[in-house]
Motif scaffolding. Structure first.
Motif, PDB file in Angstrom:
ATOM      1  N   CYS A 118      -6.998  95.074 -47.771  1.00 40.65           N
ATOM      2  CA  CYS A 118      -5.761  94.928 -48.025  1.00 40.65           C
ATOM      3  C   CYS A 118      -5.169  95.793 -48.888  1.00 40.65           C
ATOM      4  CB  CYS A 118      -5.448  93.351 -48.268  1.00 40.65           C
ATOM      5  SG  CYS A 118      -5.859  92.273 -47.055  1.00 40.65           S
ATOM      6  N   ARG A 119      -3.963  96.129 -48.657  1.00 42.19           N
ATOM      7  CA  ARG A 119      -3.147  97.084 -49.815  1.00 42.19           C
ATOM      8  C   ARG A 119      -2.873  96.184 -51.078  1.00 42.19           C
ATOM      9  NH1 ARG A 119       2.235  98.026 -51.163  1.00 42.19           N
ATOM     10  NH2 ARG A 119       2.705  96.201 -49.680  1.00 42.19           N
ATOM     11  N   THR A 120      -2.767  95.011 -50.611  1.00 42.00           N
ATOM     12  CA  THR A 120      -2.329  94.384 -52.065  1.00 42.00           C
ATOM     13  C   THR A 120      -3.389  93.115 -52.448  1.00 42.00           C
ATOM     14  OG1 THR A 120      -1.297  92.567 -50.744  1.00 42.00           O
ATOM     15  CG2 THR A 120       0.208  94.523 -51.326  1.00 42.00           C
ATOM     16  N   LEU A 144     -10.108 106.593 -47.031  1.00 45.16           N
ATOM     17  CA  LEU A 144     -11.174 105.818 -47.513  1.00 45.16           C
ATOM     18  C   LEU A 144     -10.979 104.397 -47.146  1.00 45.16           C
ATOM     19  CD1 LEU A 144     -12.063 107.061 -50.799  1.00 45.16           C
ATOM     20  CD2 LEU A 144     -12.908 107.807 -48.725  1.00 45.16           C
ATOM     21  N   VAL A 145     -11.822 103.698 -46.565  1.00 44.01           N
ATOM     22  CA  VAL A 145     -11.812 102.316 -46.198  1.00 44.01           C
ATOM     23  C   VAL A 145     -11.539 101.406 -47.377  1.00 44.01           C
ATOM     24  CG1 VAL A 145     -12.735 100.465 -45.143  1.00 44.01           C
ATOM     25  CG2 VAL A 145     -12.982 102.731 -43.914  1.00 44.01           C
ATOM     26  N   PHE A 146     -12.551 101.192 -48.204  1.00 42.63           N
ATOM     27  CA  PHE A 146     -12.705 100.502 -49.312  1.00 42.63           C
ATOM     28  C   PHE A 146     -12.016 100.786 -50.612  1.00 42.63           C
ATOM     29  CE2 PHE A 146     -16.409  99.127 -46.764  1.00 42.63           C
ATOM     30  CZ  PHE A 146     -16.002  97.824 -46.741  1.00 42.63           C
ATOM     31  N   GLY A 147     -11.392  99.915 -51.436  1.00 41.07           N
ATOM     32  CA  GLY A 147     -10.814  99.989 -52.724  1.00 41.07           C
ATOM     33  C   GLY A 147     -11.746  99.473 -53.609  1.00 41.07           C
ATOM     34  N   GLU A 148     -11.583  99.495 -54.734  1.00 41.43           N
ATOM     35  CA  GLU A 148     -12.600  99.462 -55.949  1.00 41.43           C
ATOM     36  C   GLU A 148     -12.961  97.912 -56.174  1.00 41.43           C
ATOM     37  OE1 GLU A 148     -11.255 102.081 -59.251  1.00 41.43           O
ATOM     38  OE2 GLU A 148     -11.879 103.779 -58.069  1.00 41.43           O
ATOM     39  N   LYS A 149     -11.713  97.140 -55.959  1.00 46.48           N
ATOM     40  CA  LYS A 149     -11.890  95.842 -56.425  1.00 46.48           C
ATOM     41  C   LYS A 149     -11.999  94.658 -55.242  1.00 46.48           C
ATOM     42  CE  LYS A 149      -8.988  96.503 -60.590  1.00 46.48           C
ATOM     43  NZ  LYS A 149      -7.814  96.021 -61.168  1.00 46.48           N
ATOM     44  N   ASN A 150     -13.033  93.467 -55.621  1.00 45.32           N
ATOM     45  CA  ASN A 150     -13.095  92.768 -54.600  1.00 45.32           C
ATOM     46  C   ASN A 150     -12.739  91.562 -55.183  1.00 45.32           C
ATOM     47  OD1 ASN A 150     -14.407  94.367 -52.582  1.00 45.32           O
ATOM     48  ND2 ASN A 150     -16.344  94.464 -53.440  1.00 45.32           N
ATOM     49  N   VAL A 188       0.257  94.719 -45.240  1.00 43.60           N
ATOM     50  CA  VAL A 188      -0.799  94.051 -46.205  1.00 43.60           C
ATOM     51  C   VAL A 188      -2.303  94.350 -45.605  1.00 43.60           C
ATOM     52  CG1 VAL A 188      -2.188  92.085 -47.179  1.00 43.60           C
ATOM     53  CG2 VAL A 188       0.341  92.190 -47.285  1.00 43.60           C
ATOM     54  N   LEU A 189      -2.734  93.964 -44.621  1.00 44.93           N
ATOM     55  CA  LEU A 189      -3.964  94.055 -44.085  1.00 44.93           C
ATOM     56  C   LEU A 189      -4.347  95.571 -43.342  1.00 44.93           C
ATOM     57  CD1 LEU A 189      -6.686  92.596 -43.220  1.00 44.93           C
ATOM     58  CD2 LEU A 189      -5.572  92.112 -41.205  1.00 44.93           C
ATOM     59  N   ARG A 190      -5.307  96.312 -43.837  1.00 46.08           N
ATOM     60  CA  ARG A 190      -5.453  97.530 -43.371  1.00 46.08           C
ATOM     61  C   ARG A 190      -6.743  97.648 -42.475  1.00 46.08           C
ATOM     62  NH1 ARG A 190      -4.079 101.311 -48.477  1.00 46.08           N
ATOM     63  NH2 ARG A 190      -4.949 102.830 -46.994  1.00 46.08           N
ATOM     64  N   HIS A 191      -7.807  96.973 -42.916  1.00 50.15           N
ATOM     65  CA  HIS A 191      -8.965  97.011 -42.129  1.00 50.15           C
ATOM     66  C   HIS A 191      -9.585  95.690 -42.027  1.00 50.15           C
ATOM     67  CE1 HIS A 191      -8.983 101.309 -42.745  1.00 50.15           C
ATOM     68  NE2 HIS A 191      -9.981 101.325 -41.709  1.00 50.15           N
ATOM     69  N   LEU A 192     -10.652  95.360 -40.773  1.00 49.98           N
ATOM     70  CA  LEU A 192     -11.331  94.216 -40.674  1.00 49.98           C
ATOM     71  C   LEU A 192     -12.843  94.544 -40.658  1.00 49.98           C
ATOM     72  CD1 LEU A 192      -9.710  91.992 -38.262  1.00 49.98           C
ATOM     73  CD2 LEU A 192      -9.866  91.289 -40.416  1.00 49.98           C
ATOM     74  N   VAL A 193     -13.821  94.060 -41.663  1.00 45.76           N
ATOM     75  CA  VAL A 193     -15.115  94.711 -41.777  1.00 45.76           C
ATOM     76  C   VAL A 193     -15.822  93.384 -41.603  1.00 45.76           C
ATOM     77  CG1 VAL A 193     -16.767  95.709 -43.211  1.00 45.76           C
ATOM     78  CG2 VAL A 193     -14.379  96.209 -43.427  1.00 45.76           C
ATOM     79  N   ILE A 233     -16.490  85.462 -47.226  1.00 44.28           N
ATOM     80  CA  ILE A 233     -15.218  86.024 -46.962  1.00 44.28           C
ATOM     81  C   ILE A 233     -14.646  86.719 -47.891  1.00 44.28           C
ATOM     82  CG2 ILE A 233     -13.006  85.638 -45.777  1.00 44.28           C
ATOM     83  CD1 ILE A 233     -13.874  83.200 -44.302  1.00 44.28           C
ATOM     84  N   VAL A 234     -14.464  87.929 -48.038  1.00 40.11           N
ATOM     85  CA  VAL A 234     -14.175  88.680 -49.180  1.00 40.11           C
ATOM     86  C   VAL A 234     -12.947  89.521 -49.154  1.00 40.11           C
ATOM     87  CG1 VAL A 234     -15.084  90.468 -50.822  1.00 40.11           C
ATOM     88  CG2 VAL A 234     -16.486  88.944 -49.838  1.00 40.11           C
ATOM     89  N   LEU A 235     -11.961  89.641 -50.092  1.00 40.21           N
ATOM     90  CA  LEU A 235     -10.646  90.227 -49.843  1.00 40.21           C
ATOM     91  C   LEU A 235     -11.064  91.605 -50.884  1.00 40.21           C
ATOM     92  CD1 LEU A 235      -7.653  90.834 -49.447  1.00 40.21           C
ATOM     93  CD2 LEU A 235      -7.165  89.893 -51.613  1.00 40.21           C
ATOM     94  N   ASN A 236     -10.873  92.768 -50.191  1.00 43.20           N
ATOM     95  CA  ASN A 236     -11.155  94.128 -50.585  1.00 43.20           C
ATOM     96  C   ASN A 236     -10.027  94.698 -51.051  1.00 43.20           C
ATOM     97  OD1 ASN A 236     -11.430  97.243 -50.240  1.00 43.20           O
ATOM     98  ND2 ASN A 236     -12.920  96.526 -51.566  1.00 43.20           N
ATOM     99  N   ILE A 237      -9.217  95.071 -52.303  1.00 43.14           N
ATOM    100  CA  ILE A 237      -8.094  95.740 -52.415  1.00 43.14           C
ATOM    101  C   ILE A 237      -7.992  96.952 -52.451  1.00 43.14           C
ATOM    102  CG2 ILE A 237      -6.139  95.669 -54.136  1.00 43.14           C
ATOM    103  CD1 ILE A 237      -8.306  92.875 -54.983  1.00 43.14           C
TER     104      ILE A 237
END
Length: 462
Positions: free
Chosen positions: A222-224, A258-264, A201-206, A247-251
């Motif tokens: 996160c991947r999911t 690329l670090v970030f996905g398109e949805k938060n 699940v967890l890919r990066h901490l920002v 505190i935000v979950l980025n998917i």
């Protein structure tokens, strides 16, 4: 094969004695052996080194530093214990005054190479009084090694993660937030992303920290979209990190670098955190671009304002506007600000920032500057000043063509890449502009990066 290419005689594994002539764009020492360019990491201009050739390309070779025969007086002991392994910094082994001198030379060399100019209106590099602890944001990948969660930076030109708990160029609060988050993730047993298997699940901490406001934001990439033990994790983080207001979950579900996905998804607190630059307040969402060195950003934007020479009557284009920082910095001296960016959340932040700062003559649009500006100019818009702050790849050709056709009175080009800046300026100089001023700004001490504020004006005659 050209004449120059037939001169390449170096072989992999060969040991050579090499005088170092200049600094490369990535911070390596550059020397010439039998007229062939050789890059040596860790070597300093003015040194003579012994190096072993590790790879030979068509136009250059790379070599590993073995010994220093003639040592530079500017060589110092890097204070970071993982400097030799971590890919984040490239110049910690050079004293700071020399770093500033070398960055000016990087800009000069790019203009000599790509333009016909031989005399440049270039000034000394604008440096920092304290060139450490200046970064307000860190985004670090995580890996699982046994039962231990490891967080750090990838080693230069590799995908080997260097375990690090504290970084000297980061603000202490970003270091503290990330290490606390790493420990909490490890305690709870959050599944860590496995890049090879594309599982976990967890890919990066920002972490982002507002120097002036004290507000911080933590993003879990996160991947999911489902985060196991989400409630317990958030409760512990909120209790341990009172400075964190969001505190935000980025998917990010893709196989990508690329670090970030398109949805938060907001896990707790506010959607944005605030930061101040002088009297302006900026709301920053999780993926919004904001300058990473707020101390130098004030100097950079003041240089932009000085270059724009505004009187209060001008229409100003803020291309690649991000969250609106540059345009809003100029707003008190402009009649109209028009900005654009490709990231919808950044444009929404820019609109909110204008409203929060009481600026009602700024408008922001979603789209590429290369698409929107030529269209608007064709419809009759005639900007007085255009400010561009593009990515490292520089300006798109349609935008250069439009600027050459319209020849705006003042063009202020903020660049993070001397090579693309010089290449773009070569076209602009041929299209009716003259170069008035170049000011290198050290936004990232201890690294090879250099920002430049370049001022161009339209000539009266072509």
């Amino acid at each position: 094969m050209t004449k120059n290419e037939t001169m390449i005689r170096l072989k992999k594994g060969e040991t050579i004695r090499l005088p170092i002539r200049r600094l490369g764009i990535n911070g390596e020492g550059v020397g010439f052996y039998q007229k062939q360019v050789v890059f040596v990491d860790g070597a300093i201009p003015g040194e003579v080194v012994v190096a072993r050739v590790e790879s030979v390309e068509r136009r250059f070779a790379k070599a590993r530093l073995l010994r220093i025969r003639k040592r530079s007086p500017h060589r110092i002991q890097p204070p970071c214990p993982v400097y030799a392994d971590c890919g984040g910094c490239q110049l910690q082994h050079i004293d700071y005054p020399m770093q500033l001198k070398l960055k000016k030379e990087l800009v000069e060399e790019a203009f000599v190479r790509y333009t016909s100019l031989r005399e440049l209106p270039i000034e000394e590099t604008v440096g920092m009084d304290e060139p450490w602890q200046y970064r307000n944001k860190a985004q670090l990948p995580v890996q699982l090694r046994g039962k231990k969660v490891v967080m750090g930076m990838y080693s230069a030109r590799s995908h080997r993660l260097v375990d690090m708990r504290e970084c000297g160029v980061q603000h202490p609060e970003t270091n503290r937030i990330l290490e606390t988050a790493r420990k909490t993730v490890e305690e709870i047993g959050i599944p860590i992303y496995d890049e090879k298997k594309h599982t976990g699940v967890l890919r990066h901490l920002v972490a982002r920290f507002g120097f002036r406001t004290g507000e911080a934001q933590l993003v879990l990439v996160c991947r999911t979209d489902e985060l196991p033990q989400e409630r317990e994790l958030v409760e512990r983080l909120v209790r341990r990190l009172p400075q964190v207001k969001s505190i935000v979950l980025n998917i990010n579900p893709k196989r990508t670098s690329l670090v970030f996905g398109e949805k938060n998804r907001i896990l707790w607190g506010k959607e944005t955190v605030d930061e101040r630059l002088n009297e302006n307040v900026y709301a920053l969402s999780a993926t919004a671009f904001f300058q990473l060195n707020p101390i130098q950003t004030v100097k950079l934007y003041d240089l932009v304002k000085e270059a724009a020479e505004l009187t209060g009557k001008e229409t100003v284009i803020d291309a690649y506007c991000g969250v609106g920082t540059i345009g809003l910095w100029l707003a008190d001296r402009a009649a109209r600000i028009i900005g654009m960016d490709t990231i919808p959340s950044a444009v929404e932040d820019a609109r909110c920032n204008a409203k929060r700062n009481g600026i009602d003559h700024a408008e922001y649009h979603i789209g590429q500057a290369e698409d929107l500006l030529p269209r608007w100019v064709k419809a009759g818009l005639r900007p007085d000043v255009v400010v561009v702050d593009p990515p490292r790849t520089g300006l798109g050709q349609p935008l250069i063509d439009m600027l050459r056709e319209v020849r705006v009175p003042r063009l202020v080009y903020v660049s993070c890449n001397p090579s693309t800046l010089a290449k773009d300026c070569a076209q602009l100089l041929q299209g009716g502009y003259e170069l008035e001023r170049l000011v290198p700004v050290d936004m990232f001490p201890q690294t090879a990066h250099v920002e430049t504020v370049c001022t161009l004006s339209a000539t009266k005659e072509r």
